[in-house]
Scaffold this motif. Sequence first.
Motif, PDB file in Angstrom:
ATOM      1  N   LYS A  26       0.636  -1.205  -0.157  1.00 52.47           N
ATOM      2  CA  LYS A  26       0.053  -0.139   0.119  1.00 52.47           C
ATOM      3  C   LYS A  26       0.674   1.329   0.041  1.00 52.47           C
ATOM      4  O   LYS A  26       0.160   2.355  -0.385  1.00 52.47           O
ATOM      5  N   LEU A  27       2.219   1.300   0.351  1.00 53.06           N
ATOM      6  CA  LEU A  27       2.936   2.424   0.591  1.00 53.06           C
ATOM      7  C   LEU A  27       3.382   3.148  -0.774  1.00 53.06           C
ATOM      8  O   LEU A  27       3.785   2.254  -1.841  1.00 53.06           O
ATOM      9  N   ILE A  28       2.765   4.328  -0.945  1.00 47.09           N
ATOM     10  CA  ILE A  28       2.962   4.899  -2.295  1.00 47.09           C
ATOM     11  C   ILE A  28       3.905   6.118  -2.301  1.00 47.09           C
ATOM     12  O   ILE A  28       4.603   6.467  -3.390  1.00 47.09           O
ATOM     13  N   ASP A  29       4.091   6.705  -0.972  1.00 43.91           N
ATOM     14  CA  ASP A  29       4.990   7.891  -0.923  1.00 43.91           C
ATOM     15  C   ASP A  29       5.492   8.210   0.627  1.00 43.91           C
ATOM     16  O   ASP A  29       4.713   7.519   1.407  1.00 43.91           O
ATOM     17  N   VAL A  30       6.235   8.909   0.819  1.00 41.19           N
ATOM     18  CA  VAL A  30       6.848   8.921   2.226  1.00 41.19           C
ATOM     19  C   VAL A  30       7.188  10.452   2.356  1.00 41.19           C
ATOM     20  O   VAL A  30       8.220  10.900   1.104  1.00 41.19           O
ATOM     21  N   SER A  31       7.024  11.231   3.219  1.00 40.47           N
ATOM     22  CA  SER A  31       7.574  12.572   3.277  1.00 40.47           C
ATOM     23  C   SER A  31       8.746  12.818   4.386  1.00 40.47           C
ATOM     24  O   SER A  31       8.606  12.059   5.360  1.00 40.47           O
ATOM     25  N   THR A  32       9.538  13.563   4.106  1.00 40.51           N
ATOM     26  CA  THR A  32      10.705  13.697   5.105  1.00 40.51           C
ATOM     27  C   THR A  32      11.198  15.040   4.960  1.00 40.51           C
ATOM     28  O   THR A  32      10.999  15.829   4.336  1.00 40.51           O
ATOM     29  N   ASP A  33      12.116  15.295   6.194  1.00 39.88           N
ATOM     30  CA  ASP A  33      12.675  16.840   6.177  1.00 39.88           C
ATOM     31  C   ASP A  33      14.191  16.542   5.503  1.00 39.88           C
ATOM     32  O   ASP A  33      14.803  17.535   5.365  1.00 39.88           O
ATOM     33  N   GLY A  34      14.698  15.332   5.097  1.00 35.25           N
ATOM     34  CA  GLY A  34      15.867  15.409   4.267  1.00 35.25           C
ATOM     35  C   GLY A  34      17.011  15.116   5.243  1.00 35.25           C
ATOM     36  O   GLY A  34      18.117  15.085   4.587  1.00 35.25           O
ATOM     37  N   ASN A  35      16.726  15.009   6.520  1.00 38.90           N
ATOM     38  CA  ASN A  35      17.900  14.877   7.399  1.00 38.90           C
ATOM     39  C   ASN A  35      18.380  13.264   7.065  1.00 38.90           C
ATOM     40  O   ASN A  35      17.855  12.347   6.802  1.00 38.90           O
ATOM     41  N   ASN A  36      19.825  13.105   7.513  1.00 37.11           N
ATOM     42  CA  ASN A  36      20.467  11.961   7.193  1.00 37.11           C
ATOM     43  C   ASN A  36      19.887  10.746   7.766  1.00 37.11           C
ATOM     44  O   ASN A  36      19.726   9.620   7.349  1.00 37.11           O
ATOM     45  N   THR A  37      19.346  10.988   8.938  1.00 40.21           N
ATOM     46  CA  THR A  37      18.806   9.782   9.799  1.00 40.21           C
ATOM     47  C   THR A  37      17.523   9.334   8.966  1.00 40.21           C
ATOM     48  O   THR A  37      17.043   8.130   9.264  1.00 40.21           O
ATOM     49  N   MET A  38      16.883  10.226   8.313  1.00 44.05           N
ATOM     50  CA  MET A  38      15.477   9.677   7.725  1.00 44.05           C
ATOM     51  C   MET A  38      16.008   9.123   6.187  1.00 44.05           C
ATOM     52  O   MET A  38      15.286   8.290   5.703  1.00 44.05           O
ATOM     53  N   THR A  39      16.910   9.740   5.521  1.00 47.64           N
ATOM     54  CA  THR A  39      17.172   9.287   4.297  1.00 47.64           C
ATOM     55  C   THR A  39      18.603   8.670   3.978  1.00 47.64           C
ATOM     56  O   THR A  39      18.867   8.697   2.494  1.00 47.64           O
ATOM     57  N   GLY A  40      19.298   8.676   4.895  1.00 50.43           N
ATOM     58  CA  GLY A  40      20.853   8.042   4.677  1.00 50.43           C
ATOM     59  C   GLY A  40      20.664   6.700   3.817  1.00 50.43           C
ATOM     60  O   GLY A  40      19.846   6.065   3.799  1.00 50.43           O
ATOM     61  N   HIS A  41      21.726   6.479   3.116  1.00 49.74           N
ATOM     62  CA  HIS A  41      21.858   5.598   2.164  1.00 49.74           C
ATOM     63  C   HIS A  41      21.741   4.183   2.617  1.00 49.74           C
ATOM     64  O   HIS A  41      21.167   3.189   2.125  1.00 49.74           O
ATOM     65  N   HIS A  42      22.090   3.907   3.888  1.00 43.67           N
ATOM     66  CA  HIS A  42      22.335   2.583   4.579  1.00 43.67           C
ATOM     67  C   HIS A  42      21.279   2.277   5.666  1.00 43.67           C
ATOM     68  O   HIS A  42      20.635   1.236   5.812  1.00 43.67           O
ATOM     69  N   ALA A  43      21.108   3.557   6.489  1.00 42.35           N
ATOM     70  CA  ALA A  43      20.252   3.396   7.885  1.00 42.35           C
ATOM     71  C   ALA A  43      19.249   4.287   7.890  1.00 42.35           C
ATOM     72  O   ALA A  43      18.565   4.310   8.945  1.00 42.35           O
ATOM     73  N   GLY A  44      19.058   5.089   6.774  1.00 42.53           N
ATOM     74  CA  GLY A  44      17.857   5.584   7.015  1.00 42.53           C
ATOM     75  C   GLY A  44      16.481   5.263   7.024  1.00 42.53           C
ATOM     76  O   GLY A  44      16.416   4.229   6.541  1.00 42.53           O
ATOM     77  N   VAL A  45      15.580   5.855   7.922  1.00 43.09           N
ATOM     78  CA  VAL A  45      14.039   5.347   8.058  1.00 43.09           C
ATOM     79  C   VAL A  45      13.433   5.217   6.784  1.00 43.09           C
ATOM     80  O   VAL A  45      12.760   4.320   6.378  1.00 43.09           O
TER      81      VAL A  45
END
Length: 67
Positions: free
Chosen positions: A11-30
């Motif tokens: 069901k997941l179609i999109d995710v909103s984020t603030d761009g912080n590395n903890t959210m979008t990091g290449h290996h460990a981002g949420v």
Amino acid sequence: MDAMYIKWHAKLIDVSTDGNNTMTGHHAGVVTHLVNCANNDVLRIWCAPHQINIVVKAIAKGINNGV
């Protein structure tokens, strides 16, 4: 997520984020983890206030000659 709704992967179609590395990091981002678990292509969206913040910072930097 599985505890709340077992079929979220489909069901997941999109995710909103603030761009912080903890959210979008290449290996460990949420967000990265969520996108990798999803069955579909997922659209990543930066929220509007953060997009405005980026533009304002860039303009202010230009006005102050990069200082």
